[in-house]
Design a protein around this motif. Structure first.
Motif, mmCIF file in Angstrom:
data_model
loop_
_atom_site.group_PDB
_atom_site.id
_atom_site.type_symbol
_atom_site.label_atom_id
_atom_site.label_comp_id
_atom_site.label_asym_id
_atom_site.label_seq_id
_atom_site.Cartn_x
_atom_site.Cartn_y
_atom_site.Cartn_z
ATOM 1 N N LEU A 83 8.382 -44.210 -0.775
ATOM 2 C CA LEU A 83 7.188 -44.930 -1.231
ATOM 3 C C LEU A 83 5.979 -44.626 -0.356
ATOM 4 O O LEU A 83 4.838 -44.673 -0.821
ATOM 5 N N GLY A 84 6.243 -44.307 0.909
ATOM 6 C CA GLY A 84 5.146 -43.972 1.812
ATOM 7 C C GLY A 84 4.611 -42.564 1.626
ATOM 8 O O GLY A 84 3.626 -42.189 2.277
ATOM 9 N N LYS A 85 5.240 -41.780 0.740
ATOM 10 C CA LYS A 85 4.829 -40.392 0.522
ATOM 11 C C LYS A 85 4.198 -40.214 -0.855
ATOM 12 O O LYS A 85 3.020 -39.915 -0.976
ATOM 13 N N TYR A 86 4.983 -40.389 -1.888
ATOM 14 C CA TYR A 86 4.453 -40.301 -3.253
ATOM 15 C C TYR A 86 5.485 -40.839 -4.225
ATOM 16 O O TYR A 86 6.669 -40.912 -3.918
ATOM 17 N N MET A 87 4.981 -41.244 -5.405
ATOM 18 C CA MET A 87 5.858 -41.663 -6.490
ATOM 19 C C MET A 87 5.759 -40.614 -7.591
ATOM 20 O O MET A 87 5.914 -39.435 -7.321
ATOM 21 N N HIS A 88 5.484 -41.008 -8.819
ATOM 22 C CA HIS A 88 5.423 -40.025 -9.905
ATOM 23 C C HIS A 88 4.247 -39.076 -9.695
ATOM 24 O O HIS A 88 3.132 -39.501 -9.417
ATOM 25 N N LEU A 89 4.505 -37.779 -9.868
ATOM 26 C CA LEU A 89 3.464 -36.765 -9.742
ATOM 27 C C LEU A 89 3.218 -36.033 -11.046
ATOM 28 O O LEU A 89 2.073 -35.816 -11.441
ATOM 29 N N MET A 90 4.321 -35.637 -11.723
ATOM 30 C CA MET A 90 4.201 -34.766 -12.890
ATOM 31 C C MET A 90 5.511 -34.833 -13.659
ATOM 32 O O MET A 90 6.541 -35.214 -13.119
ATOM 33 N N VAL A 91 5.471 -34.459 -14.918
ATOM 34 C CA VAL A 91 6.694 -34.446 -15.719
ATOM 35 C C VAL A 91 7.733 -33.554 -15.065
ATOM 36 O O VAL A 91 7.414 -32.660 -14.272
ATOM 37 N N TYR A 92 8.990 -33.778 -15.430
ATOM 38 C CA TYR A 92 10.108 -33.067 -14.819
ATOM 39 C C TYR A 92 9.929 -31.553 -14.874
ATOM 40 O O TYR A 92 9.511 -30.991 -15.881
ATOM 41 N N GLY A 93 10.254 -30.901 -13.765
ATOM 42 C CA GLY A 93 10.382 -29.442 -13.749
ATOM 43 C C GLY A 93 9.126 -28.663 -13.470
ATOM 44 O O GLY A 93 9.155 -27.423 -13.528
ATOM 45 N N GLU A 94 8.005 -29.309 -13.151
ATOM 46 C CA GLU A 94 6.754 -28.578 -12.925
ATOM 47 C C GLU A 94 6.391 -28.462 -11.449
ATOM 48 O O GLU A 94 5.944 -27.413 -11.004
ATOM 49 N N TYR A 95 6.566 -29.549 -10.701
ATOM 50 C CA TYR A 95 6.232 -29.513 -9.281
ATOM 51 C C TYR A 95 7.513 -29.437 -8.449
ATOM 52 O O TYR A 95 8.562 -29.949 -8.848
ATOM 53 N N VAL A 96 7.400 -28.814 -7.293
ATOM 54 C CA VAL A 96 8.514 -28.785 -6.346
ATOM 55 C C VAL A 96 8.451 -30.078 -5.533
ATOM 56 O O VAL A 96 7.544 -30.269 -4.723
ATOM 57 N N GLN A 97 9.413 -30.956 -5.780
ATOM 58 C CA GLN A 97 9.439 -32.252 -5.112
ATOM 59 C C GLN A 97 10.708 -32.343 -4.263
ATOM 60 O O GLN A 97 11.830 -32.197 -4.775
ATOM 61 N N SER A 98 10.535 -32.609 -2.996
ATOM 62 C CA SER A 98 11.638 -32.569 -2.039
ATOM 63 C C SER A 98 12.829 -33.452 -2.436
ATOM 64 O O SER A 98 13.972 -32.982 -2.375
ATOM 65 N N PRO A 99 12.633 -34.712 -2.855
ATOM 66 C CA PRO A 99 13.809 -35.531 -3.203
ATOM 67 C C PRO A 99 14.629 -34.928 -4.335
ATOM 68 O O PRO A 99 15.862 -34.986 -4.317
ATOM 69 N N GLN A 100 13.955 -34.337 -5.335
ATOM 70 C CA GLN A 100 14.670 -33.695 -6.439
ATOM 71 C C GLN A 100 15.476 -32.500 -5.949
ATOM 72 O O GLN A 100 16.654 -32.331 -6.302
ATOM 73 N N VAL A 101 14.832 -31.663 -5.155
ATOM 74 C CA VAL A 101 15.463 -30.428 -4.699
ATOM 75 C C VAL A 101 16.696 -30.731 -3.843
ATOM 76 O O VAL A 101 17.775 -30.154 -4.045
ATOM 77 N N ILE A 102 16.543 -31.652 -2.891
ATOM 78 C CA ILE A 102 17.652 -31.979 -1.991
ATOM 79 C C ILE A 102 18.799 -32.613 -2.772
ATOM 80 O O ILE A 102 19.979 -32.289 -2.567
ATOM 81 N N LEU A 103 18.458 -33.518 -3.707
ATOM 82 C CA LEU A 103 19.500 -34.189 -4.493
ATOM 83 C C LEU A 103 20.230 -33.195 -5.392
ATOM 84 O O LEU A 103 21.465 -33.239 -5.511
ATOM 85 N N ALA A 104 19.490 -32.289 -6.025
ATOM 86 C CA ALA A 104 20.129 -31.281 -6.884
ATOM 87 C C ALA A 104 21.082 -30.410 -6.070
ATOM 88 O O ALA A 104 22.195 -30.091 -6.516
#
Length: 425
Positions: free
Chosen positions: A90-111
């Motif tokens: 929450l201290g960094k960012y929440m929603h930025l863009m629809v799925y699959g367009e931006y490189v977002q660290s939480p998504q990448v690490i979780l995947a």
């Protein structure tokens, strides 16, 4: 507030300077008035806060959540590691863009972590918001990837409530009001090897729960899943395992399919994945997933899928499972439940880890036990396609002393129901 007005009423001065009388309703009344209802008999438990295996009503009454919010709170309510991960993101960012367009660290690490749980045999992940959305996604991918349109699923299966998920689900009761559903759907009996002949070269995919949940915790065993795997390989059919309920450690291994000796072509997960936040995913090899990139591009879309806060929460779940060695304790806790829950009303007990079903003579007896248990602070439930069996799926963090406590309460409730039924007869 004028003293002559009832305590639950007040005068509101509107923007048009007109006086209107507004009755202040309780949360329970507002719940019934404004939330679309899914049945005529909601539980109506009002919960003010929750922590660990416990939920608390506004009056302070404590409830033990013995169903984990239907398989969601695998690591308990508000697990500190999940909360910390959420707060950090929450201290960094929440929603930025629809799925699959931006490189977002939480998504990448979780995947990456999800792929690692399959030993990278399923190396790509598509994030969604729920289990039923994941089912819709795998159905689309299966059709594109194979060029086929027929699906095989199981009787008494539950895969969600959206149109495609309902089409492959079991049970005419839930389907009848929404027909016509998708064409090309066939059903087989879960665990029946002879029925596998229905799978043909026209079948895009078999979608099957590794452990059937709403059928009352049914597990077909290694021999069946090996035969299923062989038949799908022979016909060029994708084998899709639904681990929405039984995944993320619920059965004692991270994925329930690890106990079958096979690997699916696609895997669906949700529920326990987010530690209480809405997230789901489906996994497959890159060559299967590639079909949604072209003709058309953007072949599957989701706005909120892979929400970074939800992904962070899931990483918190991973950390809790790993650092607290929760999976290694599941079987021991399962055995304790089985040893303690012995009663004349329990006619059968089925379990796969902490996914358990205590069968009783009929729904009416079971419902009396469930209602009495809730009165005594233990929340449990039944199953959609097995309404004479009690659902037992506590958070994996439940301790041995807490297991003994809940079993003592449940047995006392069964004693009371059995005594009452004896008196009535």
């Amino acid at each position: 507030m004028p003293q002559h007005l009832p305590i639950r009423k007040c005068l509101i001065l509107t923007s048009g300077f007109k006086l209107s009388l507004l009755t202040l309703l309780t949360n329970r009344q507002l719940f019934l008035r404004h939330l679309a209802q899914t049945s005529d008999a909601p539980l109506m438990l009002e919960i003010e806060r929750a922590e660990g295996i416990y939920m608390y009503a506004p009056n302070g009454k404590r409830y033990i959540d013995l169903i984990s919010g239907i398989g969601v709170s695998n690591v308990g309510h508000r697990h500190p590691k999940v909360v910390a991960a959420i707060e950090s993101q929450l201290g960094k960012y929440m929603h930025l863009m629809v799925y699959g367009e931006y490189v977002q660290s939480p998504q990448v690490i979780l995947a990456q972590k999800l792929a690692a749980t399959t030993l990278s045999k399923l190396d790509q992940v598509y994030f969604v918001n729920s289990g039923t959305e994941a089912i819709e996604g795998v159905m689309k991918v299966a059709k594109r990837s194979t060029g086929r349109s027929e699906f095989v699923s199981c009787e008494k299966a539950y895969h969600g409530s959206t149109h495609g998920a309902l089409s492959i689900g079991g049970g005419e009761y839930f389907k009848q009001a929404y027909r016509p559903l998708l064409p090309g759907m066939s059903q087989i009996r879960y665990g029946n090897i002879d029925d596998l002949e229905i799978i043909s070269c026209r079948t895009a995919a078999v979608i099957i729960e590794t452990v059937q949940g709403e059928a009352g915790v049914q597990f077909a065993g290694k021999a069946y899943f090996q035969a299923l795997r062989d038949r799908c390989t022979f016909t060029g059919t994708l084998l899709i395992l639904d681990e929405i309920q039984c995944g993320f450690g619920r059965t004692g291994t991270f994925w329930a399919y690890e106990q079958t000796g096979i690997v699916p072509d696609m895997l669906v997960t949700a529920k326990g994945m987010g530690g209480g936040l809405p997230i789901g995913a489906f996994l497959a090899k890159e060559e299967v997933m590639a079909c949604i990139k072209t003709d058309p591009f953007l072949g599957h879309l989701t706005t909120f899928g892979g929400n970074p806060v939800c992904c962070a929460a899931s990483l918190g779940v991973f950390e809790a499972l790993e650092t607290e060695n929760l999976l290694s304790k599941v079987k021991q806790k399962e055995h304790l439940f089985r040893s303690l829950l012995v009663h004349p009303l329990i006619t059968a007990f089925r379990s796969q880890g902490l996914m358990m079903a205590a069968e009783m003579p009929d729904f009416f007896t079971l419902k009396k036990v469930i209602d009495l248990a809730i009165e005594h602070g233990v929340v449990t439930d039944w199953f959609l396609y097995c309404d004479n069996s009690m659902r037992l799926a506590p958070p994996l963090i439940i301790s041995e002393s807490e297991i003994r406590e809940v079993c003592k309460i449940l047995l006392a409730c069964m004693d009371k129901v059995m005594l009452d039924e004896t008196k009535q007869s």
